[in-house]
Design a protein around this motif. Structure first.
Motif, mmCIF file in Angstrom:
data_model
loop_
_atom_site.group_PDB
_atom_site.id
_atom_site.type_symbol
_atom_site.label_atom_id
_atom_site.label_comp_id
_atom_site.label_asym_id
_atom_site.label_seq_id
_atom_site.Cartn_x
_atom_site.Cartn_y
_atom_site.Cartn_z
ATOM 1 N N ILE A 75 39.370 69.177 28.960
ATOM 2 C CA ILE A 75 39.896 70.310 29.730
ATOM 3 C C ILE A 75 39.095 70.502 31.009
ATOM 4 N N LEU A 76 37.766 70.402 30.918
ATOM 5 C CA LEU A 76 36.906 70.536 32.104
ATOM 6 C C LEU A 76 37.256 69.491 33.165
ATOM 7 N N GLN A 99 35.680 60.651 36.981
ATOM 8 C CA GLN A 99 35.054 61.179 35.773
ATOM 9 C C GLN A 99 35.437 60.383 34.527
ATOM 10 N N ARG A 100 35.931 59.170 34.717
ATOM 11 C CA ARG A 100 36.452 58.393 33.583
ATOM 12 C C ARG A 100 35.400 58.082 32.525
ATOM 13 N N THR A 101 34.157 57.871 32.925
ATOM 14 C CA THR A 101 33.106 57.588 31.942
ATOM 15 C C THR A 101 32.862 58.805 31.049
ATOM 16 N N PHE A 102 32.803 59.971 31.658
ATOM 17 C CA PHE A 102 32.639 61.233 30.927
ATOM 18 C C PHE A 102 33.795 61.421 29.955
ATOM 19 N N LEU A 103 34.997 61.130 30.416
ATOM 20 C CA LEU A 103 36.207 61.302 29.614
ATOM 21 C C LEU A 103 36.238 60.343 28.421
ATOM 22 N N VAL A 104 36.005 59.062 28.686
ATOM 23 C CA VAL A 104 36.105 58.043 27.635
ATOM 24 C C VAL A 104 35.083 58.287 26.532
ATOM 25 N N ILE A 334 33.198 78.279 33.828
ATOM 26 C CA ILE A 334 33.689 77.696 32.581
ATOM 27 C C ILE A 334 32.777 76.558 32.131
ATOM 28 N N GLY A 335 32.357 75.745 33.086
ATOM 29 C CA GLY A 335 31.432 74.658 32.768
ATOM 30 C C GLY A 335 30.099 75.165 32.273
#
Length: 423
Positions: A75-76, A99-104, A334-335
């Motif tokens: 969500i972030l 932000q794909r690394t954070f997501l994966v 939110i973060g």
């Protein structure tokens, strides 16, 4: 089961080693059939995660204690990408891409946790992999530093600090190894205790001398002093450790590295030219948060000039150098709520584990990042979240193990898991 464990151990070595920039032996800008080598590492880890989930999908799920935070991570990422679009017209897909690394790795938390629960990965196995990779990194990083005047064999950025070369390696695995070896140093005896002490000192020297990370060095020493103070054991032994650590810290107190950190913490950072840029960055980020307190400024992508300019990147103000301030700029209030509750959960779980056992790494590692958070968030940037995910899985599995040991049912749990894993 034994063969499968060996196979997964090899997979873990490959996933972590490639995720940590291939030991910097490969240029991160290179590609294979048009795919960047860092993305290849991410694809391999994702494929492994899918494989694990498929072979275990019929098995009952364990308790995912960090599931809420991992799902909120998604969500972030979406909200920060939308905010960059809303404020600066940056394509939403660019925000997600960067932000794909954070997501994966947030998603990979689930198969990794399940693999631990069904003992496809074991606590001792992953600690062994961390130790092996950590030793390889120490040898390569220190070797590059010692040979810096004659040869450059690692693909890593470098600069100068205090008149000598410094290298910008990702230190998070070495940080984790440091705390794992501290546990070993406290609990083991004889030759193994000596090996752990050598690794402890080597990890600290690498961070202090090769990378010259000021606050990280202070935090590592401070956490060891905390660990020594709270460690379970004889008062005589603890007193001896505290005296040794205090003498070592007093010697370091006189170094330029430590004085720079103290100047930054207790005086205006403009007193030291190398740190003054952070003051400008914090002022910029706090100003942005005043205007956008809920969602922050979003995650900037280099292809969007407006977003990059707003984040100060063209003025050499880097999000990575401003710790929690940079994180709040990206994700807003939110973060910050996500971060505070996430860390509270880790600290509480680490404390409970410490009370039930002698292990301190599960408590000291989160404390370490609390100390460094004002300037650095190595757990978040680049591939740091990968190591944090493995840490969370280790912490959960150790907690599960101690809970059943306390009930006198760990043997029954192990037999039950083995039945599920082999059925």
């Amino acid at each position: 089961m034994k063969i499968r464990f060996k196979k997964q151990l090899i997979f873990m070595f490959i996933i972590i080693a490639t995720g940590l920039s291939y030991f910097y032996l490969i240029d991160s800008d290179s590609s294979v059939v048009g795919i960047g080598v860092d993305d290849i590492a991410l694809i391999f880890a994702s494929a492994w995660g899918v494989y694990i989930w498929l072979i275990l999908y019929k098995k009952p799920n364990p308790k995912f204690e960090y599931a809420v935070w991992m799902l909120c991570t998604i969500i972030l990422i979406v909200l920060s990408s939308w905010q960059s679009y809303n404020l600066y017209g940056q394509n939403i897909s660019l925000g997600i891409k960067v932000q794909r690394t954070f997501l994966v790795w947030a998603i990979l938390y689930f198969p990794i946790r399940k693999a631990f629960y069904y003992q496809l990965i074991t606590i001792q196995g992953i600690k062994y992999v961390i130790q092996i990779i950590g030793i390889i990194e120490l040898v390569l990083f220190i070797g590059q530093y010692l040979l810096s005047d004659s040869v450059s064999f690692l693909y890593v950025d470098q600069g100068l600090r205090y008149g000598t070369v410094r290298y910008y390696f990702q230190p998070i695995l070495i940080d984790l190894l440091y705390f794992v070896e501290f546990d070993n140093f406290i609990m083991l005896k004889g030759r193994k205790k000596i090996v752990s002490s050598v690794l402890l000192i080597t990890c600290l020297l690498e961070v202090m001398v090769v990378q010259k990370l000021r606050l990280t060095s202070i935090a590592l020493i401070l956490c060891i002093m905390i660990g020594t103070f709270i460690a379970k054991g004889s008062i005589k032994k603890k007193f001896m450790y505290i005296i040794i650590a205090s003498i070592f810290f007093l010697i370091l107190f006189k170094t330029i590295l430590v004085q720079d950190v103290l100047n930054e913490l207790f005086y205006s950072s403009s007193h030291t030219s190398t740190l003054s840029i952070r003051e400008s960055g914090r002022a910029l980020y706090l100003s942005s948060l005043t205007n956008h307190p809920l969602l922050g400024g979003g995650y900037p992508h280099e292809e969007c000039y407006a977003a990059y300019t707003a984040a100060g990147l063209y003025s050499k103000i880097y999000l990575v150098d401003n710790g929690i301030f940079g994180f709040m700029y990206i994700y807003g209030g939110i973060g910050l709520v996500w971060l505070v509750t996430f860390w509270f959960k880790m600290l509480l779980k680490g404390w409970n584990l410490f009370k039930k056992s002698k292990y301190m790494a599960y408590l000291l590692f989160p404390i370490f990042f609390l100390v460094t958070g004002i300037n650095e968030m190595h757990w978040y940037w680049m591939n740091g979240f990968m190591i944090l995910i493995f840490f969370l899985a280790l912490q959960e599995q150790e907690s599960e193990k101690k809970r059943y040991e306390h009930l006198g049912k760990y043997r029954i749990l192990t037999e039950k898991i083995n039945i599920y894993a082999t059925s």
